[in-house]
Motif scaffolding. Structure first.
Motif, short mmCIF file in Angstrom:
data_model
loop_
_atom_site.label_atom_id
_atom_site.label_comp_id
_atom_site.label_asym_id
_atom_site.label_seq_id
_atom_site.Cartn_x
_atom_site.Cartn_y
_atom_site.Cartn_z
N VAL A 1 0.84 -1.21 0.00
CA VAL A 1 0.00 0.00 0.00
C VAL A 1 0.87 1.25 0.00
O VAL A 1 0.60 2.22 -0.72
N LYS B 1 2.75 1.09 -3.62
CA LYS B 1 1.94 1.08 -4.85
C LYS B 1 0.68 1.93 -4.74
O LYS B 1 0.21 2.45 -5.76
N GLY B 2 0.12 2.02 -3.52
CA GLY B 2 -1.14 2.73 -3.36
C GLY B 2 -2.27 1.94 -4.00
O GLY B 2 -2.10 0.80 -4.43
N GLY B 3 -3.45 2.53 -4.08
CA GLY B 3 -4.58 1.86 -4.72
C GLY B 3 -5.08 0.68 -3.92
O GLY B 3 -5.16 0.73 -2.69
N GLY B 4 -5.41 -0.42 -4.62
CA GLY B 4 -5.95 -1.60 -3.97
C GLY B 4 -4.93 -2.31 -3.11
O GLY B 4 -3.72 -2.12 -3.23
N SER B 5 -5.45 -3.17 -2.24
CA SER B 5 -4.58 -3.93 -1.35
C SER B 5 -3.82 -5.01 -2.12
O SER B 5 -4.13 -5.32 -3.29
N THR C 1 -5.16 -7.12 -5.41
CA THR C 1 -4.36 -7.18 -6.64
C THR C 1 -4.08 -8.62 -7.03
O THR C 1 -4.14 -8.98 -8.22
#
Length: 224
Positions: free
Chosen positions: A129, A132-136, A140
């Motif tokens: 997280v 990369k950020g975004g979804g877990s 992914t």
């Protein structure tokens, strides 16, 4: 078995290949394979089939243990053969000849896999997280698996051998898991291997201590 390249898996592999989280390092790898036989697969497949039939023949008629019951189905035996062949392609330098397929593979539910992943990959998920950020990380992973093997149609297996028969248990390993996501319709399997290594062993701290213990059990002669 033919190795298949998929970009979603490579993205996860890049992250999990050597993830340092302080005193430990997470190593993970996802590989996709077609279940079409290639090279020596046919010979090995026949050998594994004969091994399982021989096991069934030696089992008594009243033997209702899970291995014997599971192997009665030809489709189940074929599934186990695909999983063993996948291992051979994952670890081409490792000798699995002494392995008994029915002893080492266990069918898992998605919930059991998810629980293991969330427990052992908690710190790795936080790193994902942050980086990369975004979804877990789990989300992914789910999307990648769904793209490659249609997760909702998959059977999930784990490979849980004795310590000596586990090629992933290298020096300093704290834990390891081998999962397989098999889509019977697509005749495709994704292997997901994970291990956690102690950086202390890698750096020599625990190695020095264990050597001392082996050489003389250093505390035996101390007056305490």
């Amino acid at each position: 078995m033919k190795y298949l390249e998929y970009t979603p898996l490579e993205r996860l592999n890049d992250f999990l290949s050597d993830l340092n989280i302080g005193e430990r390092t997470i190593k993970g790898c996802l590989e996709a394979y077609s279940c079409k036989h290639t090279g020596t697969d046919k010979k090995l497949s026949l050998s594994l089939e004969n091994e399982m039939l021989d096991y069934l023949g030696k089992s008594s008629d009243t033997d209702s243990s899970p291995p014997a019951e599971y192997l009665l189905s030809s489709s189940s035996r074929k599934t186990l053969i695909y999983l063993v062949l996948t291992l051979y392609h994952m670890y081409p330098d490792y000798d699995f000849s002494a392995m008994k397929a029915h002893q080492f593979f266990t069918e898992e539910s998605w919930d059991s896999f998810k629980q293991i992943f969330e427990t052992y990959m908690c710190e790795a998920s936080k790193e994902w997280v942050e980086e990369k950020g975004g979804g877990s990380l789990l989300e992914t992973l789910c999307k990648a698996l769904d793209e490659v093997v249609k997760l909702g149609e998959c059977e999930i297996y784990s490979y849980d051998p004795d310590f000596d028969a586990d090629p992933i248990m290298e020096k300093g390993a704290i834990w390891s898991f081998n999962f397989f996501f098999y889509n019977r319709k697509l005749k495709r399997v994704v292997s997901f291997r994970l291990s956690c290594l102690s950086n202390l062993v890698t750096e020599g701290f625990l190695t020095d201590f264990s050597t001392c213990m082996e050489d003389g059990e250093v505390f035996d002669d101390m007056d305490m």
